[in-house]
Design an enzyme around this catalytic site. Sequence first.
Site, PDB file in Angstrom:
ATOM      1  CG  ASP A 105      -1.816   1.398   1.051  1.00  0.00           C
ATOM      2  OD1 ASP A 105      -2.772   1.547   0.414  1.00  0.00           O
ATOM      3  OD2 ASP A 105      -1.742   1.962   2.689  1.00  0.00           O
ATOM      4  CD  GLU A 141      -2.120   2.396  -3.520  1.00  0.00           C
ATOM      5  OE1 GLU A 141      -2.905   2.237  -3.639  1.00  0.00           O
ATOM      6  OE2 GLU A 141      -1.908   2.159  -2.448  1.00  0.00           O
TER       7      GLU A 141
END
Length: 762
Positions: A426, A463
């Site tokens: 993330d 990401e």
Amino acid sequence: MLTSPSSSSNFSTIPPSFDNVFSGFTIPMGLKLSRKVTGPGARIFSRKIKDRSTLNVSCRRAHERVVEEEASTMTDTKQSFKVSSGEISPLGVSQVNNGINFALLSQNATSVTLCLSLPQSNKDDVNEDGMIELVLDPSINKTGDTWHICIEDLPLRNVLYGYRVDGPGEWKQGHRFDSSIVLLDPYAKLVKGRSSFGDSSQKFAQFYGTYDFESSPFNWGDDYTFPNIPEKDLVIYEMNVRAFTADESSGMNPAIGGSYLGIIEKIPHLQELGINAVELLPVFEFDELELQRRPNPRDHMVNTWGYSTVNFFAPMSRYASGEGDPIKASKEFKEMVKALHSAGIEVILDVVYNHTNEADDKYPYTTSFRGIDNKIYYMLDPNNQLLNFSGCGNTLNCNHPVVMELILDSLRHWVTEYHVDGFRFDLTSVLCRATDGSPLNAPPIIRAIAKDSVLSRCKIIAEPWDCGGLYLVGKFPNWDRWAEWNGMYRDDVRRFIKGDSGMKGSFATRVSGSSDLYQVNQRKPYHGVNFVIAHDGFTLRDLVSYNFKHNEANGEGGNDGCNDNYSWNCGVEGETGDAHIKSLRTRQMKNFHLALMISQGTPMMLMGDEYGHTRYGNNNSYGHDTAINNFQWNELDAKRQNHFRFFSEMIKFRHSHHILKHENFLTKGEITWHEDNWDNTESKFLAFTLHDGVGGCDIYAAFNTHDYFVKALIPQPPPGKQWFRVVDTNLESPDDFVREGVAGVAESYNVAPFSSVLLESK
């Protein structure tokens, strides 16, 4: 505030005066304290805090305490231990020949106290006498920056533990020490928190480390193997453990719904759909009630997505069946992985190493890292205030050597102990920042992950952006190992399919593998993870039903969530009974899925899109433990013969056609663009043929995002073959997808408005 007793150079002798032991103590009110020393390396205390419900969890300060001295000779009901100085490694808790070893790293701490809570006889709960405290002496229990102690005769499981850590008190120098708080060990392999998911009556529950050295090793089975699916063959299904089976419509026993075991029960659905990898939203222990600690506009919500990490080693205990038990959670997580692997499905974890649950300096919530050594674990600005590149109040200091090793140890633990197959990181751009927050061209942690031998079999997916504006799509430092969420694929495909002008060339680039982003060094098409929909943002159904986000239920006046959704409601905002609009929306969802499944690269879809899940326009639904996020199994049943069938058949079509998942970027001989109108920004029609050079089947695809029919000229099929229509999204089910194909395709084909066609040569 309780301060540490002054250290003694000779711990084998009990000080002659009880008062001497407590020189330097500020005696708190409302506390029962007792002491017994039985060996070198520690002083042992047993404490019982009355009226725990009155504690302020944010600072853990007790009020109105009473201290009662006891004689140095304790009654037989009191626990006593033999202790030694302990070992410096491994960090966390480990079983050694002479007992249980505890090791904690803090560069700036001046005192550390180990706090223990023992199970009652034949029970797994907390001892009525409260926590035993062992004050570590730096001359015996500290080596370098690591504090350590070994204790004999401790139970081998169900001991709860934490630390009180003290040090310099100057906030202006970046320290956040507070010894009134019992802190969670960053290296705790199991965490005991609240017993029930989302139970607001337990919102101030303490998080403790625990361990299990008694249970037998998990039996993976003699015939157990890893799926080891090549990256080019992956079809990823992004999902939330709890939301997948928590809804009553799952038909499960409530004790199983929303758990790791719940996923096992629904593996047949995943197999029928055809995916071969699940990407689980965060499953590290997290605090789902972080929004309810103080009055605020969001205090009605439960963080069901899980982006509020408490610990990086422990599986989420409240995803266990029944009440949240960390030992059971660990076992059931392994059972889930084993079952998924047996079904040929890999397990990828969404991991959050960019921030923790400990919030910001305005509303601090100290549970672990902040109180152990704030200056190590978090990025600080020149004024020693927390930097916030995560959007969540703090930013983990990922390229500090101590934090780097924590991240690597955590990843290795999930691979070796739990057999996971990969990780999606993330906000990975945070991991590309130096300790002062500045961007790095060659981040040490990113390189270390790529080169680590234990992680060598794993998929690693970035990401490639963060909340500080470090956008690295196509520029992520990758060492030819890292894959990326292709955010440009999402945006360009959305814009073309909904009919934006000037997007045909970009759409062609995306479906052919995004060579403009990834054709560098030894990177491959599969290093781009293609997606139209992910957990944050609109669902696929909402993408074709709403022009604007509708986040009023989140409590922030609709100000949260992304405004740039590139969505189109097809004529009416939200739910409608208009048959024409509903039909158009159905076509558009199929168009998106077709494009995703025939694109070069690694496709990823979102849980629920296979039946058309709606969040009613909420594009930031992280805080709703309701049907907004929960998989609706009754809706799946209603759509099984049409919408679901199309999605499933397209996934299986991809699996069976190797020309849709090339190892390398396409050459001129492998694709023909039926296009001579690239410069016309008003052209919204694109057709191409993928050629199979080894005697297989060619595939022709055409996408029409005009609002009128387009007569497409169909190229000649390969010699000795003819075209068969497999897909026409304008047709009703089951004619929209015919696996064996429909013969009789003429020299031209009328492609309907906002529809797509796929032909196969046979």
